[in-house]
Design an enzyme around this catalytic site. Structure first.
Site, mmCIF file in Angstrom:
data_model
loop_
_atom_site.group_PDB
_atom_site.id
_atom_site.type_symbol
_atom_site.label_atom_id
_atom_site.label_comp_id
_atom_site.label_asym_id
_atom_site.label_seq_id
_atom_site.Cartn_x
_atom_site.Cartn_y
_atom_site.Cartn_z
ATOM 1 N N ASP A 144 -8.875 64.182 -3.089
ATOM 2 C CA ASP A 144 -7.423 64.672 -3.935
ATOM 3 C C ASP A 144 -7.085 65.219 -3.100
ATOM 4 O OD1 ASP A 144 -7.851 62.755 -5.992
ATOM 5 O OD2 ASP A 144 -7.362 64.393 -7.502
ATOM 6 N N GLU A 185 -9.228 54.799 -12.732
ATOM 7 C CA GLU A 185 -10.228 54.509 -12.468
ATOM 8 C C GLU A 185 -10.341 53.830 -14.091
ATOM 9 O OE1 GLU A 185 -12.610 55.104 -8.485
ATOM 10 O OE2 GLU A 185 -12.675 56.190 -10.363
ATOM 11 N N THR A 242 -14.842 49.980 -6.000
ATOM 12 C CA THR A 242 -14.851 50.609 -4.638
ATOM 13 C C THR A 242 -16.334 50.694 -3.797
ATOM 14 O OG1 THR A 242 -15.342 52.567 -6.164
ATOM 15 C CG2 THR A 242 -13.130 52.252 -5.575
ATOM 16 N N GLU A 264 -11.946 48.372 -2.115
ATOM 17 C CA GLU A 264 -11.332 49.320 -1.515
ATOM 18 C C GLU A 264 -12.245 50.072 -0.420
ATOM 19 O OE1 GLU A 264 -9.616 51.647 -4.019
ATOM 20 O OE2 GLU A 264 -7.890 50.797 -4.621
ATOM 21 N N LEU A 283 -14.429 56.472 0.722
ATOM 22 C CA LEU A 283 -14.538 57.692 1.416
ATOM 23 C C LEU A 283 -13.962 56.831 2.653
ATOM 24 C CD1 LEU A 283 -17.604 59.255 0.312
ATOM 25 C CD2 LEU A 283 -15.884 59.483 -0.513
#
Length: 587
Positions: free
Chosen positions: A213, A297, A456, A494, A497
């Protein structure tokens, strides 16, 4: 002038948006509201009895447990990187590929990688996440000229589209039912102009406090006002610490937000989005990702980074101590005939930054495997599934016939995966242990509503992770693949990181093709567009990666061949690149 343009491009990584939220409210002393809940566990014959002691003070009933000392400090987050600011040559590099693709590579784009997925060759479309602050607090587009140039570059690389967070805290910020889509309208139109598809994320969570973020966007002001009046609208841990990332699912169907329930607010938001962008749905906006928790999520906010509460690879903490969650737990315990289990979560579950062996509940044969543990974890995970059921049912109804598909995101919690208890997954709401599959119920939920399962940590390899934390992203991804196959639900991926190296990109290629399966992932979304992506070598690797993803399982050309093609391509169009850069600087 060159400096100002370089500053524009460099700013793509995001700039802080001031948090206008009020300070953290005090703990409410209101009595608990009773919420009906269906118990999902049958009562065992022998009750579990425990005595709670807190710093020498003995008490009946729930109280914060003693926090065990960590045997060793968690390893540093080695994977964090500093985002630098590129020089003008970086900007030129992004644009040279864009112009060259328009002039030289048009035929390849139309008949090559982007079409492979349509002619049965198993190509996987690649989307790219935009910066979190792409839309400003003033409802405009951030860094418009840099955004336009970057979208051109992404399109030239063969990227299928972009992913964009549509923030509840921006669109419905000031008052209930007043939606301002400014900035988003402009961005969607820019994507359409460049021929890029859009994955729009219905982001009902706060931005700020999670990995990656880069800015702060709180929940709508009027939601925070209600939370000040009733702090139990926020998720709460056993130490009465509040989490304001999203509204507690314990009050999903209660009229606690100025006469509407949270579920109604989410539905009204999605319906307003559908009505406002109906002309783009199915053509430009091809996917709606439904946010169902922190970071979008489906999970509890069990590992918040804000203010240093949690650090990798801590086990996190259960989020079930607001009065609405406690009321549901109490009802479930009474229905199971074990009212003594309804006062709160396990008192020996440690602290956010403990490791499993430091918390009795999560040890090898700890309380997680006891009758009480089975009862509590079944209730806790079922509440999360019920939340997903409620929100996805609404989304399915709202977007039915729009032409846009639905997706939901599940977190890749890979640390301590090698232990029996899988503690970090349990605190997040995934009842996944050595003896129980926690992802199959989620896959079946998504399958019932025709929702793509987005997962992810696809880029990670086991050996790259701290071995003492028993991390295993590869085994976790394999488990999720098996769950989605059994549930017959599409799987998308996805990276968790930012990664630009060839090793990570190869790992994505291998994982996305799902070896041994007739079906590859239906799409991959790359995190994220930033100055680092447009650096010379990173950009060349990314272009090669996108083209290999487009070729799918039939990819024949090596990285070296693709690199050679890209080098020749750039060299041949250098005059056009210089012209484009000059036009940008003086435009």
């Amino acid at each position: 002038m060159a400096l100002s343009i370089s500053h524009q491009i460099g700013a793509l990584s995001g700039t802080p948006i001031r948090d206008s939220a009020a300070s953290e409210p005090s703990v409410s002393s209101d009595s608990m509201a009773v919420v009906s809940a269906t118990a999902t566990w049958k009562s065992p014959s022998t009750p579990l009895r425990c005595r709670i002691q807190n710093q020498g003070i003995e008490a009946e009933g729930p109280s914060p447990p003693l926090s065990p000392c960590c045997s060793s400090p968690p390893p540093e987050e080695w994977w964090k990187r500093q985002v630098g600011r590129p020089d003008l040559s970086v900007a030129c590099q992004a644009f040279e590929t864009a112009i060259a693709e328009q002039e030289v590579g048009k035929q390849e784009r139309e008949h090559g990688s982007l079409k492979s997925k349509e002619n049965g060759k198993g190509g996987i479309p690649v989307f790219v996440m935009l910066p979190l602050d792409s839309v400003t607090q003033n409802h405009g587009m951030n860094r418009k000229r840099a955004m336009n140039a970057s979208l051109q570059a992404l399109k030239s690389a063969g990227v299928e589209g972009i992913m964009l967070d549509v923030w509840w805290g921006l669109v419905e910020r000031d008052e209930p039912g007043n939606y301002n889509w400014g900035g988003y309208t402009e961005l969607f139109e820019m994507a359409r102009k460049h021929g890029l598809k859009v994955q729009a994320v219905m982001s009902f969570h706060q931005c700020g406090g999670n990995v990656g973020d880069s800015c702060t966007i709180p929940l709508p002001k009027w939601v925070l006002e209600e939370t000040e009046k009733d702090p139990d609208l926020a998720y709460t841990d056993q130490w009465r610490r509040r989490n304001y990332e999203c509204v507690s699912l314990g009050c999903d169907e209660l009229p606690v937000l100025k006469g509407r329930s949270p579920a109604q607010c989410y539905s009204d938001f999605m319906r307003a989005f559908r009505d406002n962008f109906k002309d783009l749905l199915g053509e430009t906006i091809v996917e709606i990702q439904v946010g169902m928790g922190p970071a979008g999520e489906l999970r509890y906010p069990s590992y918040p980074e804000l203010n240093g509460t949690w650090k990798f690879p801590g086990i996190g903490a259960f989020q079930c101590y607001d009065k609405y969650m406690l009321s549901s737990l109490k009802a479930a315990a009474e229905e199971a005939g074990k009212s003594e289990w309804g006062h709160g979560g396990p008192s020996d579950a440690g602290h956010y930054n403990n490791w499993p062996e430091d918390a009795p509940f999560f040890k090898r044969d700890g309380g997680w495997s006891s009758p009480y543990g089975e009862f509590f974890l079944s209730w806790y995970s079922q509440m999360l599934l019920d939340h997903g059921e409620l929100i996805l049912t609404a989304a399915e109804t709202i977007f039915d016939g729009s032409g846009a598909k639905l997706s939901g995101k599940v977190a890749g919690i890979h640390w301590h995966y090698g232990t029996r208890s899988h503690a970090p997954e349990l605190t997040a709401g995934y009842y996944n242990t050595r003896f129980r599959d926690g992802y199959l119920p989620i896959a079946r939920l998504f399958a019932r509503h025709g929702v793509v399962f987005n997962f992810t940590c696809i880029e990670m390899k086991d050996y790259e992770q701290p071995q003492d934390a028993q991390c295993s992203p590869e085994r976790l991804v394999h488990q999720v693949v098996l769950a989605t196959r059994e549930a017959k639900v599409p799987l998308a991926g996805e990276n968790a990181l930012p990664r630009y190296d060839e090793g990570a990109l190869n790992q994505i290629l291998n994982a996305s093709s799902l070896e041994g399966s007739e079906e590859a992932m239906c799409a991959f979304t790359y995190l994220r567009m930033s100055p680092d992506l447009f650096r010379h070598e990173n950009w060349r690797l990314f272009v090669a990666f996108v083209r290999k993803m487009g070729q799918g399982k039939e990819a024949a050309r090596s990285w070296e061949q693709l690199h050679g093609d890209t080098e020749s391509f750039v060299h041949a169009t250098q005059p056009l690149v210089q012209e484009a850069a000059t036009a940008l600087m003086h435009g």
